[in-house]
Design an enzyme around this catalytic site. Structure first.
Site, PDB file in Angstrom:
ATOM      1  N   ASN A  14       1.044  -1.180  -0.120  1.00  0.00           N
ATOM      2  CA  ASN A  14       0.156  -0.043   0.127  1.00  0.00           C
ATOM      3  C   ASN A  14       0.739   1.219   0.128  1.00  0.00           C
ATOM      4  O   ASN A  14       0.499   2.480  -0.237  1.00  0.00           O
ATOM      5  CB  ASN A  14      -0.960   0.235   1.293  1.00  0.00           C
ATOM      6  CG  ASN A  14      -2.097  -0.902   0.843  1.00  0.00           C
ATOM      7  OD1 ASN A  14      -2.884  -0.143   0.054  1.00  0.00           O
ATOM      8  ND2 ASN A  14      -1.957  -2.360   1.402  1.00  0.00           N
ATOM      9  N   ARG A  91       0.875  -2.449  14.984  1.00  0.00           N
ATOM     10  CA  ARG A  91       0.872  -2.391  16.564  1.00  0.00           C
ATOM     11  C   ARG A  91      -0.486  -1.404  16.670  1.00  0.00           C
ATOM     12  O   ARG A  91      -0.486  -0.512  16.362  1.00  0.00           O
ATOM     13  CB  ARG A  91       2.399  -1.837  16.770  1.00  0.00           C
ATOM     14  CG  ARG A  91       3.657  -2.461  16.589  1.00  0.00           C
ATOM     15  CD  ARG A  91       3.777  -3.777  17.423  1.00  0.00           C
ATOM     16  NE  ARG A  91       3.679  -3.325  18.669  1.00  0.00           N
ATOM     17  CZ  ARG A  91       3.610  -4.560  19.631  1.00  0.00           C
ATOM     18  NH1 ARG A  91       3.939  -5.497  19.252  1.00  0.00           N
ATOM     19  NH2 ARG A  91       3.896  -4.480  21.082  1.00  0.00           N
ATOM     20  N   HIS A 109      -8.005  -1.085   7.140  1.00  0.00           N
ATOM     21  CA  HIS A 109      -8.060  -2.631   6.935  1.00  0.00           C
ATOM     22  C   HIS A 109      -9.162  -3.239   5.990  1.00  0.00           C
ATOM     23  O   HIS A 109     -10.310  -2.418   6.238  1.00  0.00           O
ATOM     24  CB  HIS A 109      -8.955  -1.886   8.554  1.00  0.00           C
ATOM     25  CG  HIS A 109      -9.277  -3.134   9.120  1.00  0.00           C
ATOM     26  ND1 HIS A 109      -8.519  -3.931   9.849  1.00  0.00           N
ATOM     27  CD2 HIS A 109     -10.792  -3.935   9.773  1.00  0.00           C
ATOM     28  CE1 HIS A 109      -8.891  -5.320  10.421  1.00  0.00           C
ATOM     29  NE2 HIS A 109     -10.047  -4.446  10.317  1.00  0.00           N
ATOM     30  N   THR A 141      -9.250   6.525  15.380  1.00  0.00           N
ATOM     31  CA  THR A 141      -9.572   7.543  16.346  1.00  0.00           C
ATOM     32  C   THR A 141      -8.212   6.121  17.612  1.00  0.00           C
ATOM     33  O   THR A 141      -8.568   4.993  17.149  1.00  0.00           O
ATOM     34  CB  THR A 141     -10.479   7.319  16.848  1.00  0.00           C
ATOM     35  OG1 THR A 141     -10.946   5.813  16.836  1.00  0.00           O
ATOM     36  CG2 THR A 141     -11.684   8.258  15.907  1.00  0.00           C
ATOM     37  N   LEU A 144      -9.120   0.808  18.613  1.00  0.00           N
ATOM     38  CA  LEU A 144      -8.981  -0.232  17.773  1.00  0.00           C
ATOM     39  C   LEU A 144      -9.605  -0.918  16.127  1.00  0.00           C
ATOM     40  O   LEU A 144     -10.647  -0.594  16.508  1.00  0.00           O
ATOM     41  CB  LEU A 144      -8.235  -1.422  17.881  1.00  0.00           C
ATOM     42  CG  LEU A 144      -8.165  -2.014  16.636  1.00  0.00           C
ATOM     43  CD1 LEU A 144      -6.356  -1.658  16.489  1.00  0.00           C
ATOM     44  CD2 LEU A 144      -7.513  -3.221  16.984  1.00  0.00           C
ATOM     45  N   GLU A 174      -7.472  -2.416  -2.565  1.00  0.00           N
ATOM     46  CA  GLU A 174      -6.836  -1.609  -1.625  1.00  0.00           C
ATOM     47  C   GLU A 174      -5.905  -0.287  -1.978  1.00  0.00           C
ATOM     48  O   GLU A 174      -5.826   0.669  -1.941  1.00  0.00           O
ATOM     49  CB  GLU A 174      -5.889  -1.909  -0.241  1.00  0.00           C
ATOM     50  CG  GLU A 174      -7.125  -3.238   0.165  1.00  0.00           C
ATOM     51  CD  GLU A 174      -6.066  -3.790   1.169  1.00  0.00           C
ATOM     52  OE1 GLU A 174      -5.608  -3.157   1.974  1.00  0.00           O
ATOM     53  OE2 GLU A 174      -6.130  -4.229   2.043  1.00  0.00           O
TER      54      GLU A 174
HETATM   55  C1  GRF Z   1      -3.796  -4.958   3.799  1.00  0.00           C
HETATM   56  O1  GRF Z   1      -4.283  -5.890   3.286  1.00  0.00           O
HETATM   57  C2  GRF Z   1      -4.054  -3.620   5.220  1.00  0.00           C
HETATM   58  O2  GRF Z   1      -4.922  -3.349   4.423  1.00  0.00           O
HETATM   59  C3  GRF Z   1      -3.575  -4.374   6.402  1.00  0.00           C
HETATM   60  O3  GRF Z   1      -2.180  -5.061   6.262  1.00  0.00           O
HETATM   61  C4  GRF Z   1      -2.515  -4.961   4.972  1.00  0.00           C
HETATM   62  C5  GRF Z   1      -0.772  -4.493   4.310  1.00  0.00           C
HETATM   63  O4  GRF Z   1      -0.345  -4.910   3.343  1.00  0.00           O
HETATM   64  N1  GRF Z   1      -4.208  -3.351   7.160  1.00  0.00           N
HETATM   65  P1  GRF Z   1       0.646  -4.200   2.695  1.00  0.00           P
HETATM   66  O5  GRF Z   1       1.887  -4.069   3.701  1.00  0.00           O
HETATM   67  O6  GRF Z   1       0.855  -2.996   2.605  1.00  0.00           O
HETATM   68  O7  GRF Z   1       1.601  -4.776   1.708  1.00  0.00           O
END
Ligand code: GRF
Length: 207
Positions: A14, A91, A109, A141, A144, A174
């Site tokens: 991402n 974390r 998420h 926020t 979690l 994503e």
């Molecule tokens: C993604 O699926 C994101 O939604 C989740 O953890 C994964 C991270 O993937 N929080 P990357 O490290 O961005 O490849």
């Protein structure tokens, strides 16, 4: 030029998508630093190779959560960010760190929140027999995987799906959604009223 700091723990795909989109689309913002809580996070290499500052704040090197939180907050603030994006950051942040960056900190998420906060989201969606799955970008926020929802991506759950096939289908979305959501924020195109986030020009927040 606005400044974005990204927090990762691993692969960082991402984060890569955000770096690529910000450059390719000539955003009025750039990724100034990538911070990981894990020294071995693969994404750190990508960031360094693209001339982005990297830092590691190793949670194991801190006596307790408060000390880790303070160090992480300092590492973030050292780059004076306008936006902070958690991207696969594994974390839980303490209230103090969240408060320091309230209103400009985002998370992605891999579920359709408020369904399935926490871990193993794809497994839980499959076990529940869900026919759709997805991901959510939200303001961070203290609670979690809560916080005002900026955008959601929806994909079908297909017969024969495994956790891996479903995760891959969601991840593709994503990579479209997170850069778009961040760009909206840095361009001042998001409005929050009563915990509801809308795009000022009515762009679809569904991917
Ligand atoms: C993604 O699926 C994101 O939604 C989740 O953890 C994964 C991270 O993937 N929080 P990357 O490290 O961005 O490849």
């Amino acid at each position: 030029m606005k400044r974005i700091v990204i927090l990762i723990s691993g692969r960082g795909s991402n984060m890569e998508a955000i770096v690529h989109a910000s450059a390719a689309e000539h955003w009025n913002a750039r990724v100034v630093a990538v911070i990981s809580n894990r020294p071995g996070a693969a994404g750190l290499q990508f960031a360094a190779a693209h001339g982005i500052a990297t830092a590691v704040v190793d949670h194991r090197a801190h006596a307790d959560r408060a000390a880790f939180d303070a160090a992480l907050g300092d590492a973030i603030d050292a780059h004076a960010p306008d936006a902070v994006a958690l991207a696969g950051f594994m974390r839980i942040l303490g209230d103090t760190c969240v408060a320091r960056h309230a209103g400009r900190m985002f998370n992605i998420h891999p579920s359709l929140l408020p369904l399935f906060p926490g871990l193993h989201t794809h497994r839980r969606a499959l076990e529940a027999g869900c026919k759709v799955a997805g991901a959510t970008v939200h303001f961070v926020t203290p609670q979690l995987d809560h916080g005002p929802i900026v955008a959601q991506a929806v994909v079908p759950v297909l017969p024969g799906d495994t956790e891996d096939t479903l995760a891959a289908r969601v991840l593709e979305r994503e990579h479209l959604m997170y850069p778009r959501a961040l760009r909206w924020f840095v361009d001042g195109e998001l409005r929050i009223e009563g915990g509801i986030v809308t795009h000022t020009r009515g762009e679809p927040q569904l991917f």
